[in-house]
Scaffold this active site. Structure first.
Site, PDB file in Angstrom:
ATOM      1  N   LYS A  65      -7.693 -52.694  64.018  1.00 24.91           N
ATOM      2  CA  LYS A  65      -8.079 -52.600  62.599  1.00 24.91           C
ATOM      3  C   LYS A  65      -7.182 -51.606  61.864  1.00 24.91           C
ATOM      4  CE  LYS A  65     -11.467 -52.004  59.080  1.00 24.91           C
ATOM      5  NZ  LYS A  65     -12.814 -51.891  58.614  1.00 24.91           N
TER       6      LYS A  65
ATOM      7  N   ARG B 236      -4.590 -58.064  55.401  1.00 25.29           N
ATOM      8  CA  ARG B 236      -5.920 -57.533  55.733  1.00 25.29           C
ATOM      9  C   ARG B 236      -7.011 -58.599  55.706  1.00 25.29           C
ATOM     10  NH1 ARG B 236      -8.800 -51.846  53.825  1.00 25.29           N
ATOM     11  NH2 ARG B 236     -10.759 -52.289  54.905  1.00 25.29           N
TER      12      ARG B 236
ATOM     13  N   HIS C  42     -25.884 -57.609  60.380  1.00 23.88           N
ATOM     14  CA  HIS C  42     -24.554 -58.020  59.924  1.00 23.88           C
ATOM     15  C   HIS C  42     -23.728 -58.705  61.027  1.00 23.88           C
ATOM     16  CE1 HIS C  42     -20.903 -57.904  57.540  1.00 23.88           C
ATOM     17  NE2 HIS C  42     -20.279 -57.316  58.551  1.00 23.88           N
TER      18      HIS C  42
ATOM     19  N   HIS D 151     -21.344 -63.737  55.454  1.00 20.96           N
ATOM     20  CA  HIS D 151     -21.981 -63.053  54.324  1.00 20.96           C
ATOM     21  C   HIS D 151     -23.006 -63.950  53.657  1.00 20.96           C
ATOM     22  CE1 HIS D 151     -18.847 -59.658  53.514  1.00 20.96           C
ATOM     23  NE2 HIS D 151     -19.761 -59.311  54.381  1.00 20.96           N
TER      24      HIS D 151
ATOM     25  N   GLU E 183     -18.570 -57.873  65.656  1.00 18.33           N
ATOM     26  CA  GLU E 183     -17.316 -57.512  64.965  1.00 18.33           C
ATOM     27  C   GLU E 183     -16.170 -57.349  65.970  1.00 18.33           C
ATOM     28  OE1 GLU E 183     -16.460 -57.573  61.874  1.00 18.33           O
ATOM     29  OE2 GLU E 183     -18.195 -57.131  60.615  1.00 18.33           O
TER      30      GLU E 183
ATOM     31  N   LYS F 232     -13.167 -49.325  52.840  1.00 16.11           N
ATOM     32  CA  LYS F 232     -13.998 -50.143  51.948  1.00 16.11           C
ATOM     33  C   LYS F 232     -15.353 -49.466  51.836  1.00 16.11           C
ATOM     34  CE  LYS F 232     -12.225 -54.817  52.591  1.00 16.11           C
ATOM     35  NZ  LYS F 232     -12.571 -56.176  53.040  1.00 16.11           N
TER      36      LYS F 232
ATOM     37  N   ARG G 278     -14.768 -38.195  40.137  1.00 21.48           N
ATOM     38  CA  ARG G 278     -13.603 -39.085  40.366  1.00 21.48           C
ATOM     39  C   ARG G 278     -13.060 -39.025  41.792  1.00 21.48           C
ATOM     40  NH1 ARG G 278     -11.765 -37.471  35.139  1.00 21.48           N
ATOM     41  NH2 ARG G 278     -12.431 -39.017  33.621  1.00 21.48           N
TER      42      ARG G 278
ATOM     43  N   HIS H 295     -16.434 -64.086  58.000  1.00 21.67           N
ATOM     44  CA  HIS H 295     -17.235 -63.390  56.990  1.00 21.67           C
ATOM     45  C   HIS H 295     -17.585 -64.236  55.766  1.00 21.67           C
ATOM     46  CE1 HIS H 295     -16.453 -59.985  59.508  1.00 21.67           C
ATOM     47  NE2 HIS H 295     -17.161 -59.186  58.730  1.00 21.67           N
TER      48      HIS H 295
ATOM     49  N   GLU I  12      -6.012 -55.040  50.797  1.00 17.90           N
ATOM     50  CA  GLU I  12      -6.325 -56.448  51.076  1.00 17.90           C
ATOM     51  C   GLU I  12      -5.599 -57.411  50.144  1.00 17.90           C
ATOM     52  OE1 GLU I  12     -10.387 -57.243  52.603  1.00 17.90           O
ATOM     53  OE2 GLU I  12     -10.363 -58.936  51.226  1.00 17.90           O
TER      54      GLU I  12
ATOM     55  N   ASN J 263     -11.369 -60.758  57.631  1.00 21.07           N
ATOM     56  CA  ASN J 263     -12.520 -61.472  57.063  1.00 21.07           C
ATOM     57  C   ASN J 263     -12.888 -62.723  57.855  1.00 21.07           C
ATOM     58  OD1 ASN J 263     -12.620 -59.607  55.010  1.00 21.07           O
ATOM     59  ND2 ASN J 263     -11.274 -60.786  53.652  1.00 21.07           N
TER      60      ASN J 263
HETATM   61  N1  NAD Z   1     -16.862 -50.926  54.968  1.00 20.57           N
HETATM   62  C1  NAD Z   1     -16.540 -51.851  55.813  1.00 20.57           C
HETATM   63  O1  NAD Z   1     -15.356 -52.137  56.045  1.00 20.57           O
HETATM   64  C2  NAD Z   1     -17.617 -52.592  56.555  1.00 20.57           C
HETATM   65  C3  NAD Z   1     -17.289 -53.415  57.634  1.00 20.57           C
HETATM   66  C4  NAD Z   1     -18.315 -54.036  58.332  1.00 20.57           C
HETATM   67  C5  NAD Z   1     -19.631 -53.838  57.961  1.00 20.57           C
HETATM   68  N2  NAD Z   1     -19.919 -53.055  56.886  1.00 20.57           N
HETATM   69  C6  NAD Z   1     -21.315 -52.824  56.484  1.00 20.57           C
HETATM   70  O2  NAD Z   1     -21.997 -52.147  57.526  1.00 20.57           O
HETATM   71  C7  NAD Z   1     -23.392 -52.404  57.390  1.00 20.57           C
HETATM   72  C8  NAD Z   1     -23.998 -52.636  58.744  1.00 20.57           C
HETATM   73  O3  NAD Z   1     -23.831 -51.486  59.516  1.00 20.57           O
HETATM   74  P1  NAD Z   1     -24.666 -51.237  60.851  1.00 20.57           P
HETATM   75  O4  NAD Z   1     -24.681 -52.458  61.648  1.00 20.57           O
HETATM   76  O5  NAD Z   1     -24.152 -49.985  61.452  1.00 20.57           O
HETATM   77  O6  NAD Z   1     -26.170 -51.100  60.327  1.00 20.57           O
HETATM   78  P2  NAD Z   1     -27.054 -49.870  59.869  1.00 20.57           P
HETATM   79  O7  NAD Z   1     -26.262 -48.807  59.244  1.00 20.57           O
HETATM   80  O8  NAD Z   1     -28.179 -50.453  59.091  1.00 20.57           O
HETATM   81  O9  NAD Z   1     -27.628 -49.317  61.251  1.00 20.57           O
HETATM   82  C9  NAD Z   1     -28.445 -50.153  62.028  1.00 20.57           C
HETATM   83  C10 NAD Z   1     -29.734 -49.453  62.453  1.00 20.57           C
HETATM   84  O10 NAD Z   1     -29.457 -48.503  63.474  1.00 20.57           O
HETATM   85  C11 NAD Z   1     -30.007 -47.223  63.165  1.00 20.57           C
HETATM   86  N3  NAD Z   1     -29.129 -46.248  63.825  1.00 20.57           N
HETATM   87  C12 NAD Z   1     -27.914 -45.809  63.425  1.00 20.57           C
HETATM   88  N4  NAD Z   1     -27.351 -45.057  64.397  1.00 20.57           N
HETATM   89  C13 NAD Z   1     -28.245 -45.014  65.422  1.00 20.57           C
HETATM   90  C14 NAD Z   1     -28.227 -44.419  66.707  1.00 20.57           C
HETATM   91  N5  NAD Z   1     -27.158 -43.762  67.176  1.00 20.57           N
HETATM   92  N6  NAD Z   1     -29.315 -44.573  67.492  1.00 20.57           N
HETATM   93  C15 NAD Z   1     -30.400 -45.292  67.061  1.00 20.57           C
HETATM   94  N7  NAD Z   1     -30.451 -45.905  65.862  1.00 20.57           N
HETATM   95  C16 NAD Z   1     -29.386 -45.765  65.061  1.00 20.57           C
HETATM   96  C17 NAD Z   1     -30.049 -47.226  61.663  1.00 20.57           C
HETATM   97  O11 NAD Z   1     -31.003 -46.309  61.160  1.00 20.57           O
HETATM   98  C18 NAD Z   1     -30.420 -48.659  61.349  1.00 20.57           C
HETATM   99  O12 NAD Z   1     -31.797 -48.839  61.476  1.00 20.57           O
HETATM  100  C19 NAD Z   1     -23.525 -53.599  56.472  1.00 20.57           C
HETATM  101  O13 NAD Z   1     -24.059 -53.171  55.249  1.00 20.57           O
HETATM  102  C20 NAD Z   1     -22.098 -54.090  56.296  1.00 20.57           C
HETATM  103  O14 NAD Z   1     -21.871 -54.658  55.037  1.00 20.57           O
HETATM  104  C21 NAD Z   1     -18.941 -52.427  56.196  1.00 20.57           C
END
Ligand code: NAD
Length: 342
Positions: free
Chosen positions: A201, A215, A244, A226, A155, A113, A91, A222, A211, A219
């Site tokens: 943020k 908040r 993304h 998305h 972003e 999130k 939990r 998005h 949200e 979006n």
């Molecule tokens: N929770 C939230 O509020 C929120 C907000 C925006 C996006 N997201 C989510 O985030 C995700 C995208 O995240 P992302 O863009 O970081 O992608 P990701 O986590 O897939 O990372 C991108 C790539 O970079 C590599 N990588 C990571 N750190 C590295 C480094 N320092 N050096 C070299 N390679 C590295 C990873 O292995 C991967 O191949 C999506 O799933 C999206 O939905 C969540």
């Protein structure tokens, strides 16, 4: 929290937990901390229930109690999954984020999130669970590929469009982003922009953590973004799908277009972002025949208040967002026509 030395920033936090109750779950692409760890190969396809199960199994194998701390080191995919696994294990146990991509630094690692993709829909299973801390060390960015840097910058662009950021530094974030040299991607010059984006943020999330209203400004871009990500990701099984932040940039173009048409937003930010898109991000790789599917996906978006309605955040001008704008399928078609005509 932005930090210049990760280990010194971590030390007082780790002191609050028993050594045997601290574990790391990290992206295979980045280094660990010399603490018991699980390393995961990350892609959007790994944002699944199977990966969450793998992490829960690791927690059980390590004998974690409800007083444990999980440190998530990686990009947004990793921090989203680990946050969800931590939020649901017994939990809910504490977790701390160390984002290693620009996108995770700016956005994914703060705000609470967490979640996974399910039935081909992005982040459709999840929970709100705040990390106890997010430690941002820009040094990770030295190894990040240019495409991932651009994704994170997407972003940051969104943040610049929804918030003037005046209360943080006195300068408008959007203007600074327009001046930033995306060919050089200098990390030192980027660091204050990261700090400003994160501060914006954090302020918004603090005012509306679940949200319920404000908040939703985050979006912007998005709803279309998305849907584009989902349609190109083919249920997240295909590698090389749209990153993304690229999807967010394309979504911002469509939603800036609607902001001009519906809210009389000046055309300048749309023109400026279109130039950036064409120069750095390229056109969206999406077939025109997919428009109907894109619209259906937008109608299923979890952000919608009513079934089958398309709900967007738009802006009246830079720094003046308006939430809960209902878009008709015809208007969505028109915005997609604009995006795909570029
Ligand atoms: N929770 C939230 O509020 C929120 C907000 C925006 C996006 N997201 C989510 O985030 C995700 C995208 O995240 P992302 O863009 O970081 O992608 P990701 O986590 O897939 O990372 C991108 C790539 O970079 C590599 N990588 C990571 N750190 C590295 C480094 N320092 N050096 C070299 N390679 C590295 C990873 O292995 C991967 O191949 C999506 O799933 C999206 O939905 C969540």
């Amino acid at each position: 929290m932005l930090c210049s030395d990760l280990h010194s920033a971590l030390k007082p936090i780790l002191a609050r937990y028993e050594d045997s109750q601290i574990v790391v779950v990290r992206d295979e692409a980045v280094s660990g901390l010399g603490i018991s760890e699980l390393a995961i190969r990350v892609s959007e396809a790994s944002k699944s229930l199977e990966t969450v199960q793998q992490i829960w199994d690791f927690f059980f194998a390590q004998g974690l109690t409800r007083r444990a701390l999980v440190i998530a080191i990686g990009g947004g995919v990793l921090t989203d999954i680990v946050g969800f696994a931590a939020a649901t294990y017994k939990r809910g146990i504490d977790y701390l984020n160390i984002p290693t991509t620009l996108l995770a630094m700016i956005d994914a690692s703060s705000g609470g999130k967490t979640g996974i993709n399910y039935h081909g829909l992005k982040n459709s299973i999840g929970a709100f669970a705040q990390p106890i801390e997010t430690l941002i060390w820009p040094g990770w960015l030295k190894t990040l590929p240019a495409k991932e840097m651009l994704s994170g910058f997407g972003e940051l662009i969104k943040t610049g469009l929804i918030d003037e950021g005046l209360q943080v530094t006195g300068d408008r974030l959007w203007d600074k982003l327009l001046q930033y040299d995306l060919d050089r991607m200098d990390i030192e010059e980027l660091t204050p922009l990261i700090a400003q984006g994160v501060a914006v943020k954090e302020q918004i999330v603090a005012a509306d953590p679940h949200e319920e209203g404000l908040r939703k400004v985050l979006n912007f871009g998005h709803t279309f973004g998305h849907a584009l990500e989902e349609v190109t990701g083919d249920g997240f099984q295909v590698t090389g799908a749209m990153p993304h932040g690229y999807a967010v940039v394309y979504g911002l173009i469509a939603e800036l277009y609607l902001s001009v048409v519906k809210l009389n937003c000046p055309k300048e930010p749309l023109q400026q972002l279109t130039q950036i898109m064409l120069h750095y991000y390229g056109k969206p790789q999406c077939k025109c025949s997919e428009r109907g599917q894109l619209i259906r996906l937008m109608q299923q978006d979890k952000k919608n208040e009513r079934a089958a309605e398309i709900n967007c955040t738009l802006i009246r001008s830079v720094g003046d967002p308006v939430i809960n704008q209902v878009i008709t399928p015809d208007e969505a078609h028109e915005a997609l026509d604009y995006l795909f005509s570029l």
